[in-house]
Design a protein around this motif. Sequence first.
Motif, PDB file in Angstrom:
ATOM      1  N   ALA A  37       0.825  -1.213   0.000  1.00 48.45           N
ATOM      2  CA  ALA A  37       0.000   0.000   0.000  1.00 48.45           C
ATOM      3  C   ALA A  37       0.858   1.262   0.000  1.00 48.45           C
ATOM      4  N   ASP A  38       2.106   1.154   0.416  1.00 47.19           N
ATOM      5  CA  ASP A  38       3.005   2.309   0.437  1.00 47.19           C
ATOM      6  C   ASP A  38       3.629   2.599  -0.924  1.00 47.19           C
ATOM      7  N   LEU A  39       3.483   1.677  -1.856  1.00 52.55           N
ATOM      8  CA  LEU A  39       4.006   1.900  -3.205  1.00 52.55           C
ATOM      9  C   LEU A  39       3.053   2.812  -3.975  1.00 52.55           C
ATOM     10  N   PRO A  40       3.571   3.557  -4.956  1.00 47.52           N
ATOM     11  CA  PRO A  40       2.691   4.435  -5.748  1.00 47.52           C
ATOM     12  C   PRO A  40       1.678   3.635  -6.562  1.00 47.52           C
ATOM     13  N   SER A  41       0.634   4.304  -6.986  1.00 46.31           N
ATOM     14  CA  SER A  41      -0.384   3.685  -7.830  1.00 46.31           C
ATOM     15  C   SER A  41       0.223   3.286  -9.165  1.00 46.31           C
ATOM     16  N   THR A  42      -0.340   2.268  -9.773  1.00 47.13           N
ATOM     17  CA  THR A  42       0.151   1.834 -11.086  1.00 47.13           C
ATOM     18  C   THR A  42      -0.194   2.847 -12.176  1.00 47.13           C
ATOM     19  N   LYS A  43      -1.100   3.765 -11.876  1.00 44.67           N
ATOM     20  CA  LYS A  43      -1.503   4.789 -12.832  1.00 44.67           C
ATOM     21  C   LYS A  43      -0.663   6.054 -12.719  1.00 44.67           C
ATOM     22  N   THR A  44       0.381   6.023 -11.912  1.00 45.37           N
ATOM     23  CA  THR A  44       1.216   7.199 -11.680  1.00 45.37           C
ATOM     24  C   THR A  44       1.880   7.666 -12.965  1.00 45.37           C
ATOM     25  N   ARG A  45       1.724   8.936 -13.269  1.00 47.76           N
ATOM     26  CA  ARG A  45       2.378   9.534 -14.434  1.00 47.76           C
ATOM     27  C   ARG A  45       3.314  10.661 -14.014  1.00 47.76           C
ATOM     28  N   ARG A  46       3.073  11.247 -12.848  1.00 43.41           N
ATOM     29  CA  ARG A  46       3.915  12.332 -12.348  1.00 43.41           C
ATOM     30  C   ARG A  46       4.803  11.765 -11.251  1.00 43.41           C
ATOM     31  N   ASP A  93      11.815  -6.646 -11.962  1.00 41.85           N
ATOM     32  CA  ASP A  93      11.032  -6.845 -13.186  1.00 41.85           C
ATOM     33  C   ASP A  93       9.575  -6.465 -12.979  1.00 41.85           C
ATOM     34  N   ASP A  94       9.035  -6.813 -11.815  1.00 35.19           N
ATOM     35  CA  ASP A  94       7.651  -6.462 -11.505  1.00 35.19           C
ATOM     36  C   ASP A  94       7.490  -4.950 -11.422  1.00 35.19           C
ATOM     37  N   ALA A  95       8.426  -4.273 -10.786  1.00 37.27           N
ATOM     38  CA  ALA A  95       8.354  -2.813 -10.665  1.00 37.27           C
ATOM     39  C   ALA A  95       8.454  -2.145 -12.030  1.00 37.27           C
ATOM     40  N   MET A  96       9.353  -2.652 -12.868  1.00 38.12           N
ATOM     41  CA  MET A  96       9.528  -2.057 -14.188  1.00 38.12           C
ATOM     42  C   MET A  96       8.288  -2.240 -15.058  1.00 38.12           C
ATOM     43  N   SER A  97       7.675  -3.415 -15.000  1.00 40.07           N
ATOM     44  CA  SER A  97       6.464  -3.631 -15.806  1.00 40.07           C
ATOM     45  C   SER A  97       5.264  -2.911 -15.205  1.00 40.07           C
ATOM     46  N   ARG A  98       5.170  -2.874 -13.886  1.00 46.79           N
ATOM     47  CA  ARG A  98       4.038  -2.229 -13.216  1.00 46.79           C
ATOM     48  C   ARG A  98       4.004  -0.729 -13.490  1.00 46.79           C
ATOM     49  N   TYR A  99       5.173  -0.083 -13.476  1.00 50.71           N
ATOM     50  CA  TYR A  99       5.234   1.366 -13.624  1.00 50.71           C
ATOM     51  C   TYR A  99       5.713   1.819 -15.005  1.00 50.71           C
ATOM     52  N   GLY A 100       5.981   0.891 -15.912  1.00 53.31           N
ATOM     53  CA  GLY A 100       6.400   1.250 -17.255  1.00 53.31           C
ATOM     54  C   GLY A 100       7.767   1.911 -17.302  1.00 53.31           C
ATOM     55  N   LEU A 101       8.678   1.439 -16.473  1.00 54.57           N
ATOM     56  CA  LEU A 101      10.022   2.014 -16.399  1.00 54.57           C
ATOM     57  C   LEU A 101      10.983   1.242 -17.282  1.00 54.57           C
ATOM     58  N   VAL A 154       7.338  12.203  -8.543  1.00 52.31           N
ATOM     59  CA  VAL A 154       8.046  13.062  -7.594  1.00 52.31           C
ATOM     60  C   VAL A 154       9.070  12.204  -6.855  1.00 52.31           C
ATOM     61  N   ALA A 155       9.989  12.848  -6.173  1.00 55.77           N
ATOM     62  CA  ALA A 155      11.097  12.150  -5.529  1.00 55.77           C
ATOM     63  C   ALA A 155      10.623  11.093  -4.525  1.00 55.77           C
ATOM     64  N   SER A 156       9.591  11.375  -3.772  1.00 55.07           N
ATOM     65  CA  SER A 156       9.132  10.419  -2.760  1.00 55.07           C
ATOM     66  C   SER A 156       8.576   9.143  -3.395  1.00 55.07           C
ATOM     67  N   ARG A 157       7.914   9.270  -4.540  1.00 56.29           N
ATOM     68  CA  ARG A 157       7.382   8.083  -5.236  1.00 56.29           C
ATOM     69  C   ARG A 157       8.518   7.253  -5.830  1.00 56.29           C
ATOM     70  N   LYS A 158       9.486   7.935  -6.417  1.00 56.88           N
ATOM     71  CA  LYS A 158      10.649   7.229  -6.963  1.00 56.88           C
ATOM     72  C   LYS A 158      11.366   6.478  -5.847  1.00 56.88           C
ATOM     73  N   ALA A 159      11.559   7.143  -4.717  1.00 54.42           N
ATOM     74  CA  ALA A 159      12.255   6.530  -3.587  1.00 54.42           C
ATOM     75  C   ALA A 159      11.487   5.322  -3.055  1.00 54.42           C
ATOM     76  N   ALA A 160      10.161   5.391  -3.033  1.00 60.52           N
ATOM     77  CA  ALA A 160       9.359   4.268  -2.549  1.00 60.52           C
ATOM     78  C   ALA A 160       9.542   3.045  -3.444  1.00 60.52           C
TER      79      ALA A 160
END
Length: 92
Positions: free
Chosen positions: A23-32, A53-61, A34-40
């Motif tokens: 629940a502390d991770l950003p939403s999968t719909k995040t487009r903006r 791999d899950d983080a990269m596919s989930r957030y499109g990184l 900010v530093a705190s979301r990147k750090a999370a």
Amino acid sequence: MYLKKVEGPRAIRLPDGTVMTMADLPSTKTRRWVASRKAAVVRGVLYGLISKDDAMSRYGLSDEEFREWTLAMSTYGEHALKATTLKRYRQP
């Protein structure tokens, strides 16, 4: 109470003693980003809450983008992830 089955741990304890959950991770719909979301996201991967791999596919990184976030955070801290101060931490 019903607990949904998830891969990996439900929560992790960070070195400073705080607990991080999915629940502390950003939403999968995040487009903006900010530093705190990147750090999370970086903390979640480094401490085993989610896989890289899950983080990269989930957030499109891209792999390069995630590597830059990890390097900046490990070298200079969360402040280096801010877009406005990014030029301070880049090598000439």
